[in-house]
Design a protein around this motif. Structure first.
Motif, PDB file in Angstrom:
ATOM      1  N   SER A  56       7.413   5.952   5.894  1.00 52.59           N
ATOM      2  CA  SER A  56       8.500   5.711   5.098  1.00 52.59           C
ATOM      3  C   SER A  56       9.747   6.727   5.422  1.00 52.59           C
ATOM      4  O   SER A  56       9.446   7.618   6.083  1.00 52.59           O
ATOM      5  CB  SER A  56       8.222   5.925   3.658  1.00 52.59           C
ATOM      6  OG  SER A  56       7.717   7.203   3.213  1.00 52.59           O
ATOM      7  N   GLU A  61       5.050   8.413   2.517  1.00 52.23           N
ATOM      8  CA  GLU A  61       4.092   7.183   2.555  1.00 52.23           C
ATOM      9  C   GLU A  61       3.889   6.977   4.079  1.00 52.23           C
ATOM     10  O   GLU A  61       4.973   6.692   4.702  1.00 52.23           O
ATOM     11  CB  GLU A  61       4.598   5.907   1.732  1.00 52.23           C
ATOM     12  CG  GLU A  61       3.585   5.193   1.092  1.00 52.23           C
ATOM     13  CD  GLU A  61       4.301   3.981   0.297  1.00 52.23           C
ATOM     14  OE1 GLU A  61       3.694   3.454  -0.440  1.00 52.23           O
ATOM     15  OE2 GLU A  61       5.479   3.952   0.268  1.00 52.23           O
ATOM     16  N   GLN A  62       2.757   6.625   4.314  1.00 52.04           N
ATOM     17  CA  GLN A  62       2.404   6.359   5.604  1.00 52.04           C
ATOM     18  C   GLN A  62       1.399   5.390   5.836  1.00 52.04           C
ATOM     19  O   GLN A  62       0.582   5.442   4.887  1.00 52.04           O
ATOM     20  CB  GLN A  62       2.071   7.740   6.532  1.00 52.04           C
ATOM     21  CG  GLN A  62       2.886   8.820   6.723  1.00 52.04           C
ATOM     22  CD  GLN A  62       2.644   9.998   7.300  1.00 52.04           C
ATOM     23  OE1 GLN A  62       1.885   9.895   8.004  1.00 52.04           O
ATOM     24  NE2 GLN A  62       3.335  11.108   6.693  1.00 52.04           N
ATOM     25  N   LYS A  81      -0.353   8.531   0.807  1.00 51.42           N
ATOM     26  CA  LYS A  81       0.751   8.763  -0.145  1.00 51.42           C
ATOM     27  C   LYS A  81       0.749   9.969  -0.778  1.00 51.42           C
ATOM     28  O   LYS A  81      -0.228  10.421  -1.299  1.00 51.42           O
ATOM     29  CB  LYS A  81       0.688   7.557  -1.224  1.00 51.42           C
ATOM     30  CG  LYS A  81       1.936   7.646  -2.031  1.00 51.42           C
ATOM     31  CD  LYS A  81       1.950   6.393  -2.963  1.00 51.42           C
ATOM     32  CE  LYS A  81       3.107   6.241  -3.752  1.00 51.42           C
ATOM     33  NZ  LYS A  81       3.244   4.960  -4.595  1.00 51.42           N
ATOM     34  N   LEU A 111       6.846  -0.569   8.220  1.00 50.21           N
ATOM     35  CA  LEU A 111       7.877  -0.550   6.954  1.00 50.21           C
ATOM     36  C   LEU A 111       9.306  -0.959   7.684  1.00 50.21           C
ATOM     37  O   LEU A 111       9.781  -0.555   8.554  1.00 50.21           O
ATOM     38  CB  LEU A 111       7.831   0.783   6.402  1.00 50.21           C
ATOM     39  CG  LEU A 111       6.666   1.199   5.619  1.00 50.21           C
ATOM     40  CD1 LEU A 111       6.676   2.640   5.200  1.00 50.21           C
ATOM     41  CD2 LEU A 111       6.783   0.341   4.260  1.00 50.21           C
ATOM     42  N   ASP A 115      12.434   0.494   3.471  1.00 47.91           N
ATOM     43  CA  ASP A 115      11.147   0.689   2.792  1.00 47.91           C
ATOM     44  C   ASP A 115      10.840  -0.487   1.670  1.00 47.91           C
ATOM     45  O   ASP A 115       9.935  -0.374   0.891  1.00 47.91           O
ATOM     46  CB  ASP A 115      10.667   2.032   2.252  1.00 47.91           C
ATOM     47  CG  ASP A 115      10.886   3.247   3.163  1.00 47.91           C
ATOM     48  OD1 ASP A 115      10.376   2.799   4.426  1.00 47.91           O
ATOM     49  OD2 ASP A 115      11.072   4.177   2.810  1.00 47.91           O
ATOM     50  N   ARG A 133       7.816  -4.682  -1.731  1.00 47.54           N
ATOM     51  CA  ARG A 133       7.679  -3.596  -2.686  1.00 47.54           C
ATOM     52  C   ARG A 133       8.076  -3.916  -4.186  1.00 47.54           C
ATOM     53  O   ARG A 133       9.137  -4.652  -4.152  1.00 47.54           O
ATOM     54  CB  ARG A 133       8.620  -2.468  -2.443  1.00 47.54           C
ATOM     55  CG  ARG A 133       8.618  -1.129  -2.938  1.00 47.54           C
ATOM     56  CD  ARG A 133       7.723  -0.128  -2.616  1.00 47.54           C
ATOM     57  NE  ARG A 133       7.987   0.347  -1.246  1.00 47.54           N
ATOM     58  CZ  ARG A 133       7.046   0.889  -0.452  1.00 47.54           C
ATOM     59  NH1 ARG A 133       5.855   1.330  -1.327  1.00 47.54           N
ATOM     60  NH2 ARG A 133       6.998   1.228   0.638  1.00 47.54           N
TER      61      ARG A 133
END
Length: 179
Positions: A56, A61-62, A81, A111, A115, A133
């Motif tokens: 992100s 966040e990955q 996260k 992403l 994001d 999201r």
């Protein structure tokens, strides 16, 4: 003069390798000009085969693909996260609930630039999917990109800074954002 230029150049290179302010990072050391193993014991775990990372904008966040290395099957997507309570490593609920039409296959997370969506390939043969999201910050119900996916196997969704989506099925495709 040459000596001073070399020192200035070295300082510029070193300063460009520092961790940007306000960005989270899972590794102890922010990357420099030399390749290094990323987040050993967190992302890179002995005995596990992982690939296709997306991070992100704030670094908190990955997502990575966990792959069965014997048959090269994308098994799941893991999320890393960073929260106020610490690091959470999990498989997001929308992935656990994913309904496969053909075969269990999901991976290659990417992403969107803002994001607001996680793009990925799923099912087999793979098509392009995305999950929006939600207001709570989680990722919602998967949406197949039927108007973008091709009749062949689609792979490796990726974005340019202008929001164009790129992917391949042996031929490189570009999809421009609309609405």
């Amino acid at each position: 003069m040459v000596k001073h230029s070399a020192i200035i150049l070295c300082l510029i290179i070193l300063s460009s390798c520092r961790k940007p302010q306000g960005i989270s990072y899972l590794d102890e050391h922010y990357p420099g000009p030399r390749p290094q193993l990323y987040a050993p014991g967190i992302v890179n775990v002995d005995g596990r085969f992982q690939q296709n990372i997306t991070i992100s904008a704030d670094g908190k966040e990955q997502y990575i693909t966990i792959t069965d290395s014997a048959v090269w099957r994308y098994e799941r997507i893991l999320r890393f996260k960073q929260t106020d309570q610490g690091l959470v490593i999990d498989t997001p609920q929308f992935i656990k609930d994913f309904t496969y039409q053909n075969e269990w296959f999901i991976g290659e997370p990417m992403l969107s630039p803002n994001d607001s969506f996680l793009y990925y390939v799923a099912d087999f043969p793979p098509d392009l999917w995305r999950s929006p999201r939600t207001k709570s910050g989680n990722l919602g119900t998967p949406e197949k990109l039927a108007d973008v996916s091709t009749a062949k196997d689609d792979w490796y969704p990726s974005f340019a800074g202008n929001g164009n989506l790129y992917f391949t099925n042996g031929t490189l495709y570009k999809s421009k954002p609309a609405n």
